[in-house]
Design an enzyme around this catalytic site. Structure first.
Site: not given
Lengths: 574, 868
Positions: A116, A257, A350, A371
Site C-alpha cells: 500500500e 490482481d 466484494e 475497478e
C-alpha cells in the site's frame, strides 16, 4: 419526379416529428453535466477531508473526523493530489505540494504495508512529481530527474527496501518505517504484494539513476514466475522464506490482481518483452482454467478445479487491462457481465456468487471501489460505446444517492440494504473519482494521443514529455512513459543519434553498409557488428525468432468490432 | 476512538421518486399490496418497478411520465420502489435489473415490456395491450391489414348469435399472449366480424384463424391437429410467420442478436427514423415493397394475385401510402426513358488510387437513325455495347483528364457510323458517386441494369484493363428492372433488416454514415464472412428505387459496389503538425503523392504499446530534415484502408521511400522501437541516387542537402547551447547547494564548538557541585559525630546522675538512719539537693540542641539535592 419524391419525404419527416422526438435512450447520458457532477462530488469529499480529517490518513464520514489507516502520512491528500490536476485545479495542487513537503515525515515508528505504501505514497508522489511542471510549479533545473517530490518518493521507497531482503527476493508484507522488518513478522505475503512494484520502482530507478529499486522489483517478479504451478497458475499467498504457496486459490482477483496488471503495464512502460511473455503465458492458463462464459472463477492452482464460483469486485480491472493489449472483444463481453451485477445492486459486492446470482455472506460491502469504472474508461477509449457512459451515469447516481453523507462519501457496508460504514478509503478520491471524471472528459490531457507534447531541456539533453500514453499505476497515479527515457538513458542514445544524423547529410555511400548488416540478419548472421548496441539486438532477435510478430503489439480489431456496441457481442470465428 | 470505528448508518429512508403532481402513482415505500388493490379498479395497469439509485430508472422516469400524461385517462400508472428492504415489493419480488415494466390487461398479466425505454415505444406497447385485436370491419381495412409487412393473424367470428361467439375469448387471449412472447409486437392480431369480408380471404366458418403471409402461402390454424388454446395459437403464429424484413432492436444488454443475424449471410441494414405512433410510414411502406418484391419468388402463388387484384379495385379507399409507393415505382420506370447512358470508370492511376476518371457515356439518340428507339426497350444493348467499344478504343484520350469540371466530347461509333456518342469525363476522388447523384435523373437507372451477359462479353472484348466494365452493360431485358424474386435467383441472398435511427444511429455511424447529416437515413450491406460492407451513397435519398439498385448491384456477379472504407472525419489535415495525421481520405495524398520519404505508423489510441511510443516518434519527426521526410501516422480503428495496406498488428511501422513508394518496407518487429533503430532503418531504406554521375541537378540537390545539414547543425548547436545553459544552471544550483552545504558545515562546526564549550563548563560546574556536595557531606558526618559524642556525654551524665541518685539515696538512707541517731546532720542535705537539680537542666538544654541539629541536617540535604 425527384422533386416530388423529396417533397414527399419532407412531408413524412414532418409527420415523424410528431409527437415526441427521438428517444432518450439513443442520446446516451449528457457527458458535460455528469462531468460537473463528478467534480462536485470530488470537492464535497476533498473539502471535508481537509476540514475534519487532515492530517490523518483518512476521513471518517459518519463521525466527521479522521483516522490513520495505512501509516501516518496524510494519505488521502497524497492520493488525491494528481486528481486535483486532472480536474484542472492548479492552485490547490501547488498548495498541497508545499504542505506535503513540509508536513510529511517517513521517519516514524509505524508498521506499514509495503504494497500500500508503494502504490499510494510512492506512486502518488512520483506522478505528482512528473506532473508538477504541467501544474505550473517552478521546477528545479534537473527536473524531471530531480525534485523535492521525487526525493520524497525515493525516501519512502528506501524505507520499503528492507522488506525485500529475503532468501527468495520476495518481500515481506509489512515493514516498520523506522526499524525495518520486525523480528516476528509473518513471512506470508499475497501475490500482488510481491509483484506490484515494477511500475513505481522502475520509474524511480530511471529517474534517480539508482538501479536498486528496479532490481528488487524484477527479482520479486522472477521469483513468482519461477514458483508458478505446472499448469501455469499462481496462488494468492506465498511464504517468502520457503517459497511455499500458503493459499492455493488461483484467479484474477483479490490477492493476485495487480501482479498481472503490472506485468502488462511494466511491459508497456519499459518496452520489455520478458514481462509481456510472462503475462501471455499466464493469460493462456487463465483462459484455459478459470474462464467460463466470460466470467473468471477461482480454481485450485495445481489441479485447475473450480474452488469458488465467485466474481470479486476487485476483478473488474481485467477488461481494462485486456483493452490495453488489444483484446477488446473479450474485454467488452466480460465487462457486460460485470455490469449486470452493478445493475442488480447499485454497486459491486466484494464477492458475488455467480450460480446463485447473489452476494456472498460477509462479503456484501462496496467500499466505492474504482475497478469497473476504470475498465469502462479504458474501453470507452477503444470503442466509444455509449453503454460505457451509461455505467458512468449509473455510478454517479448510485454513489450520490446511496453513499453521500454530510461529511463526504461513506463506504457501503452492505449492498443488500445499503447500510453505510464509517470509512472513506483514499482510493475513492484517487481512483474512483479520477476514472469517472476521465470517462466523462474525453478531451482531458490524460487522453492526449500524442498531438500535444512538451519539450524540456535538462542537463541530460532535450526531452519530449507529456506526449500521452500515461501508464496508471494500480492506484490510478499516471506515469509519463516518456520521462523514463529522459534522464540517464537519454544520454546513452544521444551521441549515437547524432552520428546517425550526420549520415543523413553526408554523401551516404561509405557507411551505408553497417546499417545493412544490422537489418539483414535474415539472410545470414553477420559475424561481428561494429556497434555494441546492434550485437545486443542480434541476440534478442535470435530469442524471439519463433514469434511471428512482436510480443509488444496489439492485434488490429476485427471487422465485426464496428458493430460491437450497445451490448452486441460477436463470437470469434477462430 | 474504537467505538467510532463501529459506527454504521442505515440507508436513508425512501422519498418520492416522481414529482408530486405526476400522473403516476408513486409507491415509494414499496407497498405492493396497495398496488394490487389499486389494480382492481382499472382495466389496464402499468407497473413501473424501480430502484431509486438506478440510473436507468431515473432516465426512464421522464419517459414514463410522458406516456402517463398522454394515457392517464385510460391506463393506471403505478410506480413501485422495489428496492427498499422494508418494503413489501422487495420482500416479494427479486429483480436482477431495474426498471421493470409490467402490464396487466384486466386479470391477464403480467406482460413484461422489454422494448426501448423511450416514450413512443412504451406508449405504442401500452396501446397494443389496450387493444390487442384490430377490428376489421371493411374490405379496405382488411387490405390495409394484409398489406402491412408485419405478419398478421386474423380470426373470423360472427357476433350475431351470442354476446361472444365461441373461441373468441381464446383468440383474444392469444393476442395478449403474443405480446408476452414477442415484446416488439410484430405479430398483429385482427378480428373480422363481417362474413363478406371474411370471404375475401376464404374464411367461411366462424372461429377460424388465418395467418397471412406474403411470399409463402397463407395458413389456416389447424384446429384438428392442435388444441385450440391461446398458447397454441400464439406458438403457431410465431413459428409460421414469415420475416421478409425484420426490425433489429438491441436491448442494450449483452446480446448476440447481430452476431446471429449477420452470420446468416450478407445483410442489408436500413436505418430510418421511426415513430411507432405515427399513423402512416410512407418510407417504411416503400422499403417493405422492395422487400416483398425481392422475396417474391413464386409468381404463380395463390394469395398474391388476389392481393394485387384487391389493390387495384380498392384504390380510392385505399390508404394513400400504398398508392404513393405505386406512384413512385412508376416514376422510376419513366426515368428509363431518358437517353441511355453508362458510367465508365477508367482504370486508376495507381492500384490504391483514390481518384478515378469517370466518364458518362451516352448514346445520343437524336442523332440516331433508328426511329423505333423511343419505345421499350429504351436502351438498346447493342447500341451501348458498340458505344463502349468505340469508347474503349479512345480511352487513352480520357486518361489524362484531371479536372473537376465535366468535359464532354462526341465521337462516332465504331460499329454504326450513324450514331453519335457523348462521353463526359472528369476526375473524381472516392466521392465519385456524388457526381452521379447530381446527374442522377439521367444516369441512375441504366447504370445498374444488368444481366449475366457480362460473362460472355469478357472474352469478346479484348480490353481487360477496364475492370468495371461488365457492370455497365445494360440488360437486354429491360422489363426485368424490378427485382421481383431476385432473392431466389442470386446466390448472394440478402437478409433485410430495419433499424430505428432514432435509437441505433450509432451503428450507422460505425458503418460510415456521415455525422453531419441531419437526415438520419442510411443503408448498408454488411457481409460478415467477407469482412466487407457497402453503403448506399448518402447523397442519394433513401427511396425504393435507389434501394433496389443497391440490392441489384450487390447481387450481380461482378458487383460494381466498392468496399466502403470508414474514414475519421474529425481529423483535419494539418501540415504544420510535427506528425502528420493520415486518414482514409488523405492516405493517397499524404503517402503516395507526397514528394518525400514517408514513415507511416499504424496505431490505435487504446493500444498501450502504441501510445507509449508517442514521444519517440515526436523526437524522430523533429530530427529528420523536414524537406525530405514526413513522419505520419494513421489510427486504423477509425480509418479503413484497402486490403493491401491493412495490418494485423499494432504498432506497425512502414517506410515508403521517395520515388519507390510501391516498395514500402516494414520495420522489423523484433527490433526494439527506439530512436537509433528507427534512424538506421530509415537510412538503410531511403533512396539516394548517389551512383549516378553528378549533374547540375545533382549538385543542386547536394547543396540543398548541405543547406539542410547546416540548419540541422545549427539546431543542434542551439540545442547544445540550451543544454549547456541548463548544465550551467544545474552547475550553479549545485554550486549554490555546495556552498550552502559548506556554510552549513561551518555553522555546524561552530555549533559543535560552542556545544563543546558549554559541555566543558557544565562539566566544571558539575565537578564543583560534586565537590561542594562532598564537602557538605563531610561536614554532616562530622556534625553527626559531634552529636554522637554529645549524646554519649549526656548518657554518661545520665548514668552519673543515676549513680548519684543511688548514691544520694543510699546516703539519705544512711543519713536517715544516722538522723535517727544524729539530728544535726540534716543541714548537709540542702547542698546535695542543689547538685541534684543541675544535671536535669543540662539534659533539657541538650535536648534542645539536638532538635536544632536535625534541622540543619534537613536543610543541608535539600540543598544537596538541588545541586545534583
Amino acid at each position: 419526379a425527384a422533386v416530388l419524391r423529396s417533397l414527399g419525404s419532407l412531408l413524412c419527416l414532418w409527420a415523424l416529428r410528431f409527437p415526441a422526438g427521438p428517444a432518450a435512450a439513443a442520446r446516451g447520458p449528457d457527458v458535460a453535466s455528469y462531468r460537473e457532477r463528478v467534480r462536485a462530488m470530488f470537492y464535497h469529499a476533498y473539502e471535508h477531508y481537509l476540514e475534519s480529517a487532515f492530517p490523518y490518513d483518512e476521513l471518517r464520514p459518519l463521525t466527521c473526523d479522521g483516522q490513520d489507516t495505512w501509516g501516518s502520512f496524510s494519505l488521502t491528500l497524497i492520493d488525491a493530489l494528481d486528481t486535483l490536476l486532472i480536474l484542472g485545479n492548479v492552485s490547490e495542487f501547488q498548495r498541497v505540494v508545499n504542505v506535503l513537503q513540509e508536513g510529511v515525515d517517513f521517519d516514524i515508528d509505524v508498521n506499514a504495508s509495503v504494497f500500500e505504501t508503494n502504490i499510494r505514497v510512492v506512486g502518488g508522489l512520483l506522478s505528482a512529481h512528473l506532473l508538477s511542471k504541467k501544474a505550473g510549479i517552478e521546477v528545479e533545473v534537473g527536473w524531471p530527474c530531480s525534485g523535492p517530490l521525487l526525493r520524497m518518493a525515493e525516501e519512502a521507497a528506501r524505507k520499503l527496501l528492507p522488506a525485500f531482503q529475503t532468501p527468495t527476493g520476495m518481500p515481506y508484507g509489512t515493514v516498520n518505517l523506522l526499524h525495518g522488518v520486525n523480528p516476528g513478522e509473518t513471512p506470508v505475503t499475497c501475490t500482488a504484494g510481491i509483484g506490484t512494484f515494477i511500475v513505481e520502482f522502475a520509474t524511480l530507478s530511471h529517474l534517480t539513476g539508482d538501479p536498486v529499486f528496479e532490481d528488487v522489483a524484477r527479482k520479486a517478479l522472477k521469483a513468482l514466475w519461477k514458483n508458478r504451478s505446472d499448469i501455469g497458475l499462481v496462488g494468492n499467498h506465498i511464504d517468502v522464506i520457503t517459497a511455499k504457496w500458503v493459499a492455493q486459490d488461483a484467479g484474477i482477483g483479490a490477492g493476485v490482481d495487480s501482479y498481472f496488471e503490472y506485468l502488462v503495464k511494466g511491459a508497456i512502460l519499459l518496452q520489455d518483452k520478458e514481462l509481456m511473455s510472462m503475462f501471455l503465458e499466464y493469460n493462456k492458463a487463465i483462459k484455459n482454467y478459470t474462464k467460463f462464459d466470460d466470467w473468471y472463477l477461482w480454481v485450485q492452482m495445481y489441479k485447475g478445479t473450480v474452488s469458488m464460483p465467485v466474481f470479486q469486485s476487485l476483478e473488474a480491472y481485467w477488461p481494462g487491462l485486456q483493452s490495453l493489449i488489444g483484446d477488446v472483444d473479450n474485454a467488452m463481453r466480460t465487462f457486460l457481465n460485470y455490469y449486470t451485477v452493478w445493475k442488480q445492486f447499485g454497486g459491486l459486492p466484494e464477492f458475488y456468487n455467480i450460480p446463485q446470482g447473489y452476494t456472498v455472506d460477509k462479503r456484501e460491502g462496496y467500499p466505492l471501489r474504482p475497478e469497473l469504472i476504470e475498465s469502462a474508461m479504458y474501453l470507452y477509449r477503444a470503442t466509444r460505446d455509449p453503454t460505457l457512459l451509461e455505467l458512468g451515469r449509473d455510478a454517479v447516481e448510485s454513489i450520490e444517492k446511496i453513499s453521500k453523507v454530510d461529511c463526504g462519501f461513506a463506504t457501503i457496508k452492505d449492498l443488500r440494504d445499503h447500510r453505510l460504514d464509517n470509512r472513506m478509503e483514499s482510493f475513492f478520491l484517487a481512483e474512483t473519482i479520477k476514472y469517472l471524471y476521465l470517462l466523462f472528459d474525453p478531451d482531458n490531457f490524460i487522453h492526449n494521443d500524442g498531438s500535444d507534447f512538451d519539450v524540456v531541456i535538462t542537463p541530460y539533453g532535450e526531452c519530449v514529455l507529456n506526449a500521452g500514453g500515461y501508464i496508471f499505476n494500480t492506484e490510478a497515479h499516471p506515469i509519463d512513459p516518456a520521462a523514463l527515457h529522459c534522464c540517464r538513458k537519454r544520454k546513452e542514445e544521444q551521441w549515437e543519434v547524432e552520428d546517425l544524423m550526420q549520415e543523413f547529410y553526408s554523401l551516404k555511400k561509405t557507411k551505408k553498409f553497417t546499417f545493412k548488416r544490422a537489418f539483414d540478419h535474415g539472410e545470414g548472421e553477420s559475424p561481428k557488428d561494429p556497434e555494441g548496441a546492434s550485437s545486443e539486438k542480434a541476440g534478442e532477435k535470435r530469442n524471439s525468432k519463433k514469434n511471428s510478430h512482436s510480443l509488444l503489439s496489439c492485434p488490429s480489431q476485427s471487422f465485426n468490432s464496428k458493430l460491437a456496441v450497445l451490448g452486441q457481442v460477436f463470437l470469434d470465428n477462430t | 476512538c474504537s467505538r467510532a470505528k463501529d459506527v454504521t448508518m442505515p440507508a436513508k429512508l425512501p422519498v418520492s421518486f416522481f414529482p408530486p403532481r405526476s400522473a403516476v402513482v408513486d409507491l415509494f415505500r414499496g407497498q405492493l399490496d396497495y398496488a394490487d388493490q389499486l389494480r382492481q379498479g382499472s382495466d389496464i395497469v402499468l407497473y413501473f418497478f424501480y430502484a431509486p439509485w438506478c440510473g436507468q430508472s431515473i432516465a426512464a422516469r421522464e419517459e414514463i411520465e410522458l406516456v402517463a400524461s398522454r394515457l392517464s385517462d385510460q391506463v393506471l400508472f403505478v410506480a413501485v420502489n422495489c428496492w427498499w428492504n422494508q418494503g413489501k415489493c422487495r420482500k416479494q419480488k427479486h429483480f436482477f435489473y431495474f426498471p421493470v415494466i409490467h402490464l396487466y390487461h384486466q386479470s391477464f398479466g403480467p406482460i413484461e415490456y422489454k422494448g426501448p425505454m423511450s416514450a413512443v415505444y412504451i406508449e405504442k406497447f401500452v396501446r397494443r395491450v389496450m387493444t390487442p385485436l384490430l377490428y376489421i370491419s371493411s374490405r379496405s381495412k382488411l387490405l390495409d391489414f394484409l398489406s402491412n409487412y408485419e405478419p398478421g393473424v386474423l380470426g373470423y367470428f360472427e357476433f350475431n348469435a351470442s354476446p361472444q361467439p365461441p373461441g373468441y375469448l381464446t383468440f383474444f387471449t392469444s393476442a395478449l399472449h403474443a405480446l408476452k412472447k414477442d415484446y416488439l409486437g410484430t405479430i398483429r392480431f385482427g378480428v373480422i366480424t363481417d362474413r363478406r369480408v371474411a370471404e375475401e380471404i376464404s374464411l367461411e366458418h366462424s372461429g377460424s384463424v388465418y395467418l397471412h403471409r406474403h411470399a409463402n402461402t397463407s395458413l389456416m390454424y389447424p384446429k384438428d391437429i392442435m388444441n385450440y388454446t391461446a398458447e397454441n395459437i400464439c406458438k403457431w403464429a410465431l413459428e409460421n410467420r414469415e420475416m421478409l424484413i425484420r426490425w433489429l432492436r438491441p436491448h442494450g444488454g449483452k446480446s448476440l442478436l447481430l452476431n446471429n443475424e449477420l452470420k446468416k449471410g450478407p445483410a442489408l441494414l436500413i436505418f430510418i427514423p421511426y415513430n411507432p405512433l405515427a399513423e402512416i410510414h410512407p418510407l417504411l411502406d416503400e422499403i417493405t415493397k422492395v422487400a416483398l418484391e425481392y422475396h417474391k419468388c413464386n409468381k404463380s402463388q395463390a394469395a398474391e394475385p388476389d392481393l394485387q387484384h384487391l389493390g387495384d379495385t380498392d384504390s380510392p379507399a385505399f390508404d394513400s401510402s400504398v398508392t404513393d409507393a405505386h406512384l413512385k415505382l412508376s416514376e422510376t420506370f419513366s426515368i428509363t426513358k431518358y437517353p441511355c447512358c453508362n458510367t465508365v470508370v477508367l482504370p486508376q492511376w495507381h492500384s490504391i488510387s483514390r481518384t478515378h476518371n469517370v466518364c458518362e457515356l451516352c448514346v445520343n439518340q437524336t442523332l440516331g437513325v433508328k426511329p423505333d428507339k423511343v419505345h421499350v426497350p429504351h436502351c438498346n444493348f447493342l447500341e451501348i455495347e458498340a458505344a463502349l467499344d468505340s469508347f474503349y478504343l479512345q480511352e487513352h484520350t480520357f486518361f489524362q483528364v484531371i479536372s473537376n469540371t465535366i468535359e464532354c466530347s462526341n465521337f462516332l461509333s465504331f460499329y454504326s457510323p450513324f450514331s453519335y456518342y457523348t462521353a463526359c469525363c472528369r476526375t473524381v476522388n472516392r466521392h465519385f458517386l456524388s457526381f452521379i447523384s447530381s446527374e442522377k435523373t439521367i444516369f441512375q437507372t441504366p447504370k445498374v441494369a444488368f444481366s449475366s451477359h457480362g460473362k460472355k462479353d469478357n472474352t469478346q472484348f479484348s480490353i481487360p484493363h477496364i475492370e468495371d466494365r461488365n457492370c455497365f452493360i445494360p440488360d437486354l431485358n429491360i422489363s426485368n428492372i424490378n427485382i421481383t424474386g431476385l432473392s431466389c435467383r442470386t446466390n448472394k441472398t440478402l437478409n433485410l433488416y430495419l433499424l430505428d435511427s432514432n435509437l441505433f444511429w450509432i451503428y450507422a455511424e460505425r458503418l460510415g454514415a456521415s455525422r453531419s447529416t441531419h437526415l438520419k437515413e442510411f443503408a448498408a450491406i454488411v457481409d460478415m464472412k467477407e469482412e466487407v460492407h457497402y453503403v448506399l451513397d448518402q447523397n442519394q435519398s433513401l427511396v425504393g428505387p435507389t434501394l433496389e439498385n443497391f440490392i441489384k448491384n450487390f447481387s450481380v456477379l461482378y458487383s460494381p459496389l466498392k468496399r466502403h472504407l470508414v474514414d475519421d472525419s474529425s481529423v483535419h489535415f494539418q501540415e504544420q503538425r510535427v506528425i502528420t495525421e493520415v486518414t482514409t481520405n488523405t492516405f493517397q495524398e499524404a503517402v503516395f503523392l507526397s514528394e518525400k520519404n514517408v514513415l507511416l505508423l499504424y496505431y490505435a489510441q487504446w493500444c498501450g504499446f502504441c501510445a507509449s511510443l508517442n514521444h519517440i516518434f515526436i523526437q524522430l519527426a523533429r530530427l529528420l530534415p523536414p524537406d525530405n521526410f514526413t513522419v505520419a501516422r494513421i489510427d486504423v480503428t477509425r480509418n479503413d484502408l484497402p486490403w493491401e495496406f491493412m495490418t494485423d498488428h499494432l504498432p506497425t511501422i512502414l517506410f515508403f521511400p521517395h520515388q519507390r513508394k510501391e516498395q514500402s518496407v516494414k520495420f522489423p518487429e523484433d527490433f526494439p522501437v527506439n530512436l537509433p533503430n528507427l534512424l538506421k532503418f530509415i537510412l538503410h531504406h531511403s533512396s539516394f541516387s548517389s551512383s549516378e554521375p553528378c549533374t547540375k541537378e545533382c549538385r543542386h540537390k547536394e547543396s540543398v542537402l548541405q543547406q539542410g545539414h547546416i540548419s540541422h547543425l545549427e539546431r543542434e548547436i542551439q540545442k547544445l547551447r540550451s543544454e549547456i545553459h541548463a548544465l550551467h544552471q544545474a552547475h550553479d544550483q549545485l554550486e549554490a547547494q555546495l556552498s550552502e552545504a559548506r556554510r552549513e558545515e561551518q555553522r555546524l562546526q561552530q555549533q559543535k564548538h560552542t556545544l563543546e564549550k558549554q559541555h566543558k563548563t557544565l562539566q566544571l560546574h558539575s565537578e564543583q557541585l560534586q565537590a561542594t556536595y562532598d564537602q557538605k557531606n563531610q561536614e554532616l558526618l562530622e556534625m553527626a559525630e559531634k552529636l554522637q559524642e554529645l549524646a554519649d556525654a549526656s548518657e554518661n551524665l545520665l548514668k552519673e546522675n543515676a549513680l548519684l541518685r543511688i548514691l544520694v539515696a543510699s546516703r539519705e538512707g544512711k543519713l536517715q538512719s544516722k538522723d535517727e541517731i544524729k539530728e544535726p546532720l540534716q543541714s548537709e542535705q540542702t547542698p546535695s539537693e542543689g547538685n541534684n537539680a543541675s544535671p536535669s537542666t543540662a539534659i533539657a538544654t541538650l535536648e534542645e540542641k539536638r532538635i536544632d541539629n536535625s534541622d540543619t541536617i534537613e536543610t543541608e540535604h535539600s540543598s544537596g539535592n538541588r545541586t545534583e
